[in-house]
Design an enzyme around this catalytic site. Structure first.
Site, mmCIF file in Angstrom:
data_model
loop_
_atom_site.group_PDB
_atom_site.id
_atom_site.type_symbol
_atom_site.label_atom_id
_atom_site.label_comp_id
_atom_site.label_asym_id
_atom_site.label_seq_id
_atom_site.Cartn_x
_atom_site.Cartn_y
_atom_site.Cartn_z
ATOM 1 N N THR A 43 35.328 38.238 37.665
ATOM 2 C CA THR A 43 34.405 37.493 38.524
ATOM 3 C C THR A 43 33.612 36.471 37.716
ATOM 4 O OG1 THR A 43 34.221 39.435 39.948
ATOM 5 C CG2 THR A 43 32.491 37.768 40.138
ATOM 6 N N TYR A 106 40.811 39.373 51.078
ATOM 7 C CA TYR A 106 40.540 38.506 52.225
ATOM 8 C C TYR A 106 40.257 39.313 53.480
ATOM 9 C CZ TYR A 106 40.710 35.019 55.842
ATOM 10 O OH TYR A 106 40.374 34.240 56.919
ATOM 11 N N TYR A 136 38.857 47.897 40.383
ATOM 12 C CA TYR A 136 37.627 47.090 40.310
ATOM 13 C C TYR A 136 36.913 47.154 41.667
ATOM 14 C CZ TYR A 136 34.910 42.826 39.014
ATOM 15 O OH TYR A 136 33.930 41.911 38.724
ATOM 16 N N LYS A 166 36.089 49.922 37.163
ATOM 17 C CA LYS A 166 34.812 49.250 36.939
ATOM 18 C C LYS A 166 34.057 49.273 38.255
ATOM 19 C CE LYS A 166 32.622 44.779 36.014
ATOM 20 N NZ LYS A 166 32.785 43.358 35.641
#
Lengths: 301, 301
Positions: A43, A106, A136, A166
């Site tokens: 990110t 999405y 993630y 994570k």
């Protein structure tokens, strides 16, 4: 993979293409200053603002520049399964320590079967025993939470392949629950405040944006924890948390790039790809003032 | 571009690759049954579950199969600007009526400058006077709303290029405000309930998923409206809204594919790419029961 990882920023050139040389330099500096590993193309690294071909090129250049693949945990999760397959296969072939994989992000409100199905399809299409997947979980950004039921199904279906996660949710109790629930599963905190509590709960470490400038502080937390110096660990965690707090009023990647621009004297660090944008002048001034008060002592770049 | 557009489903083959022949057949059937245009490769068409190369191939096959480019409004908005540029340029070169463009949708809480910057970069890199952009506002799915300030900035910066929008927010007052605010700007409703009120407010029409099976009903609304037969228009809108309501308990793309599978006798229609998944058996049964009660009268496929 354990310890302190930076969610590495991606420096850009004048046309907003990746600046491969500056990225490799930054990675070397991070490894020399407290980072055990490098979570590139996540990110913070603006991965989703690059095409698949660009992401392949960025990772290849990094390895060609001498960054050890065993230190790398690149992000590979895209909306489209074929894209995730291609990036993941490429990372495995380069010998990276693993990959950090977002769910397809999405579509919202999809069922657990759909999420598990997407991860399964990627893992089976890559079909490589060297693959190590770190899930993630970043619900504020993806809108697609990875709950415990999904994690448990993937761990039991792909033992030795789905090895960690994570958690960037900012939800400390959930983070600690995750670390305690699955023995041998490597949980990383995606938020700096979670590092010490997570280590105490048996977690693996942290992967954070702030480690682009404060990896020494995060490393100190880990050293004090491993040395059973509880008071030092708490003090170092408080320092790390204070640095994170100083960024809380700003868009994080832009603010970190601003600090690196200031610190290095290289204004090129300020560039971001749209939809992200550099800080406004007023934000820059207040951020800089806040950082002068912190005595961060970033090592020379 | 005005009138009734289907947000076209993408039929899949056994390996979940696009089924080009069946897609072209479905598009022909839609054009013969009430559709003025075809919004392929949008949310309902699972566009974001396909790679850029697959999306290019799908559109090329459709045109090669004889679907007139002037009827096509493909989705081209990706997270990464270079991907959006590539898809948009390709659509322009094929001669499509325009493109339906999502904002970059990974990063949340980005400022208006970043969103305007991303659209601007795409438009300028495509750099083609034939380009017609319809902005795609779908905050529930993207997490990135396109407010009036963004729309106005883009319209005034790119007159004749940024020519319309699809509003899938479900917020009827906002939809009507958008239609009234910008003269000459073509506003499409992304929700079936909005069609008649939007036509009354000067809007352009609708682009909806339900038009994959109910485009005749949507076309009837438009016909009655243009003929100033207000009672008929209200009755037809009520029929269309009833069909939409029958889908409200189900994941929309999966439910529509189920109806097409039933109607055509071709079970292949049920396939979806993960993270989307076919309906569970119990859902299928209740959906089918609801549809038997509706007397939808879908024309033969």
């Amino acid at each position: 993979m354990r310890g302190v990882l930076a969610a590495v920023l991606t420096p850009l050139g004048a046309d907003l293409e990746a600046d491969h040389r500056r990225l490799a330099d930054h990675c070397r500096w991070l490894l020399a200053n407290g980072c055990d590993g490098l979570s590139v193309l996540g990110t913070t690294g603006e991965a989703n603002s690059f095409s698949v071909a660009e992401r392949v090129e960025i990772l290849e250049n990094l390895v060609a520049a001498g960054i050890p693949p065993a230190t790398l945990l690149p992000g590979t999760g895209c909306c489209a399964v074929p894209d995730t397959v291609r990036l993941t296969r490429h990372a495995v072939e380069l010998g990276t320590a693993g990959v950090l994989m977002l769910p397809p992000f999405y579509y919202k409100n999809v069922g657990d079967d759909g999420i598990v199905g997407a991860f399964s399809r990627v893992i089976e299409e890559v079909g490589d025993t060297r693959l190590r997947v770190y899930l993630y979980h970043f619900p504020q950004m993806t809108g697609v939470p990875l709950g415990m039921a999904i994690i448990e199904r993937l761990c039991s279906r792909y033992p030795g392949i789905v090895v960690g996660m994570k958690d960037s949710s900012g939800d400390l109790p959930a983070l600690l629950d995750n670390a305690r629930a699955l023995p041998g599963f490597s949980v990383f905190s995606g938020f700096d405040d979670g590092l010490l509590p997570l280590l105490e709960a048996g977690g693996a470490g942290c992967i954070t944006a702030v480690c682009n400038v404060a990896s020494r502080l995060a490393a100190d937390v880990g050293l004090a924890f491993r040395g059973a110096r509880a008071a030092d660990a708490a003090r170092d965690q408080a320092r790390l948390s204070a640095v994170r707090a100083a960024f809380s009023a700003y868009p994080l990647a832009a603010a970190l790039k601003e600090i690196l621009a200031m610190h290095s004297g290289d204004g090129g660090w300020r560039r971001l790809r749209p939809p992200l944008a550099p800080l406004a002048r007023q934000q820059t001034e207040s951020l800089c003032a806040a950082f002068r008060g912190l005595d961060l002592r970033i090592p020379p770049l």
